[in-house]
Design a protein around this motif. Sequence first.
Motif, short mmCIF file in Angstrom:
data_model
loop_
_atom_site.label_atom_id
_atom_site.label_comp_id
_atom_site.label_asym_id
_atom_site.label_seq_id
_atom_site.Cartn_x
_atom_site.Cartn_y
_atom_site.Cartn_z
N ARG A 196 0.83 -1.22 0.00
CA ARG A 196 0.00 0.00 0.00
C ARG A 196 0.86 1.27 0.00
NH1 ARG A 196 -4.25 -2.37 4.47
NH2 ARG A 196 -5.64 -3.43 2.98
N GLU A 197 2.08 1.14 0.51
CA GLU A 197 2.98 2.30 0.54
C GLU A 197 3.72 2.48 -0.78
OE1 GLU A 197 5.49 1.53 3.86
OE2 GLU A 197 3.88 1.80 5.34
N GLY A 198 3.48 1.59 -1.75
CA GLY A 198 4.05 1.78 -3.09
C GLY A 198 5.36 1.08 -3.36
N MET A 199 5.77 0.16 -2.48
CA MET A 199 7.01 -0.58 -2.70
C MET A 199 6.88 -1.49 -3.92
SD MET A 199 10.11 -1.53 -1.80
CE MET A 199 10.39 -0.97 -0.10
N THR A 200 7.88 -1.49 -4.80
CA THR A 200 7.94 -2.45 -5.89
C THR A 200 8.21 -3.83 -5.29
OG1 THR A 200 8.86 -0.74 -7.34
CG2 THR A 200 9.03 -3.01 -8.09
N MET A 201 7.36 -4.80 -5.60
CA MET A 201 7.45 -6.10 -4.95
C MET A 201 7.28 -7.23 -5.95
SD MET A 201 5.01 -5.26 -1.64
CE MET A 201 4.98 -6.96 -1.07
N LEU A 202 8.12 -8.26 -5.81
CA LEU A 202 7.91 -9.54 -6.50
C LEU A 202 7.86 -10.60 -5.42
CD1 LEU A 202 9.64 -7.73 -8.67
CD2 LEU A 202 9.75 -9.91 -9.88
N CYS A 203 6.78 -11.35 -5.41
CA CYS A 203 6.57 -12.31 -4.33
C CYS A 203 6.22 -13.68 -4.91
CB CYS A 203 5.45 -11.83 -3.42
SG CYS A 203 5.12 -12.93 -2.02
N VAL A 204 7.06 -14.66 -4.61
CA VAL A 204 6.75 -16.05 -4.93
C VAL A 204 5.95 -16.60 -3.77
CG1 VAL A 204 7.71 -18.36 -5.28
CG2 VAL A 204 8.82 -16.37 -6.33
N THR A 205 4.72 -17.02 -4.04
CA THR A 205 3.87 -17.49 -2.95
C THR A 205 2.71 -18.32 -3.48
OG1 THR A 205 2.56 -16.80 -1.01
CG2 THR A 205 2.40 -15.42 -2.97
N HIS A 206 2.16 -19.17 -2.60
CA HIS A 206 0.92 -19.89 -2.90
C HIS A 206 -0.26 -19.26 -2.15
CE1 HIS A 206 2.80 -22.98 -5.24
NE2 HIS A 206 3.63 -23.32 -4.26
N GLU A 207 -0.03 -18.11 -1.51
CA GLU A 207 -1.11 -17.43 -0.80
C GLU A 207 -1.96 -16.65 -1.81
OE1 GLU A 207 -1.85 -17.76 2.33
OE2 GLU A 207 -0.11 -18.95 2.92
N MET A 208 -2.96 -17.31 -2.36
CA MET A 208 -3.74 -16.69 -3.42
C MET A 208 -4.63 -15.56 -2.92
SD MET A 208 -2.75 -18.13 -6.24
CE MET A 208 -1.13 -17.99 -5.47
N GLY A 209 -5.00 -15.59 -1.64
CA GLY A 209 -5.74 -14.46 -1.07
C GLY A 209 -4.89 -13.21 -1.08
N PHE A 210 -3.62 -13.35 -0.79
CA PHE A 210 -2.68 -12.23 -0.84
C PHE A 210 -2.58 -11.70 -2.27
CE2 PHE A 210 1.72 -10.86 -1.66
CZ PHE A 210 1.81 -9.78 -0.79
N ALA A 211 -2.50 -12.62 -3.23
CA ALA A 211 -2.42 -12.22 -4.63
C ALA A 211 -3.65 -11.40 -5.04
CB ALA A 211 -2.27 -13.45 -5.53
N LYS A 212 -4.81 -11.86 -4.62
CA LYS A 212 -6.05 -11.15 -4.98
C LYS A 212 -6.11 -9.77 -4.34
CE LYS A 212 -8.77 -15.38 -5.56
NZ LYS A 212 -9.88 -16.22 -5.03
N THR A 213 -5.56 -9.65 -3.12
CA THR A 213 -5.63 -8.39 -2.37
C THR A 213 -4.61 -7.38 -2.85
OG1 THR A 213 -6.39 -9.57 -0.41
CG2 THR A 213 -5.48 -7.38 -0.05
N VAL A 214 -3.41 -7.83 -3.19
CA VAL A 214 -2.26 -6.94 -3.35
C VAL A 214 -1.76 -6.81 -4.78
CG1 VAL A 214 0.21 -6.74 -2.79
CG2 VAL A 214 -1.46 -7.16 -0.97
#
Length: 254
Positions: A196-214
Motif C-alpha cells: 500500500r505504501e508503493g514498494m515495488t514487490m515480487l513475491c513467490v507465494t501460494h497465498e492466493m488471497g494475498f495475490a487477490k488483495t495486493v
Amino acid sequence: MNQATAARADSPMIEITGLNKWYGDFHVLRDIDLTVAQGERIVICGPSGSGKSTLIRCINHLEAHQEGRIVVNGVAMTQDVKRIEQIRRNVGMVFQHFNLFPHLTVLDNCCIAQTWVQKKPRRGAEATAMEFLERVQIADQVHKYPGQLSGGQQQRVAIARALCMQPEVMLFDEPTSALDPEMIKEVLDVMIELAREGMTMLCVTHEMGFAKTVADRVIFMDQGQIIEQAPPERFFNHPESERTQLFLSQILGH
C-alpha cells in the motif's frame, strides 16, 4: 524535475530479456521476458520446480544466469562485482527460512549490514533499525535472539532487516511457507502494508488471497516458462491457459 530524473521515473524498475539458466543439463529458466514498473506488485505462482524462486534469485545475482539481460533500476547486471553490489543495494530479499544470524540480537541483525555495507555509524543504524522494527510491530523484542521468537516474529524481523537498507525493490521467496497457519497472517499483513505504501514487490507465494488483495499482476510459471500473466481478476476468473486452469483448480479446490 529535470529531464534525466523524469526519464528515470518513467523507466521500468526491472527489465528481464531472454533469460535462460541451466543447472547442468536441466534447463530451469527458458527465454524469460519480464518488465516490472516502479511501484508494481507482482505475485509469481506455479508448481514446485517451475523456476519461480530461481527467477527472483537471478534478479540480485544470488543465482547466476547463462543467457539474457537483467536491468535493475537502470543498472545492467554483469559479472562485475561492483555492478552486482550496486544492484543488491537496491534490492531487498526475504527468504523462506528467515536467514537471521542466531548469535545476534534482533537489533544487531538489523544493524550489521548497515554498518558493514553502508558504513553507517552505529547510532544511525540503530535509529533506522528501530524505525523499521516499529513498522513491523516487533520493536519490543529488540534485545531477544531469533531462537526466542516465533516463526512469524522472525520473518517480520527479516522483513525489517531488508527494509533497513532502504531498497527500491523487495523480493519475497515463499515468505510464509515455513510458518504455522496462525503466524501467516501477521507476516502477510506487513507485506500488504508495504504494498500500500508503493514498494515495488515480487513475491513467490501460494497465498492466493494475498495475490487477490495486493497484486497488480499474477504470473503463472511452469517448466521454466511464464505461461500466463494477468491482473488478478482476470487471472483467477478467466485464465486462458489450460495449464493455469488445472493449477488453480488444484490449489483453490474448484
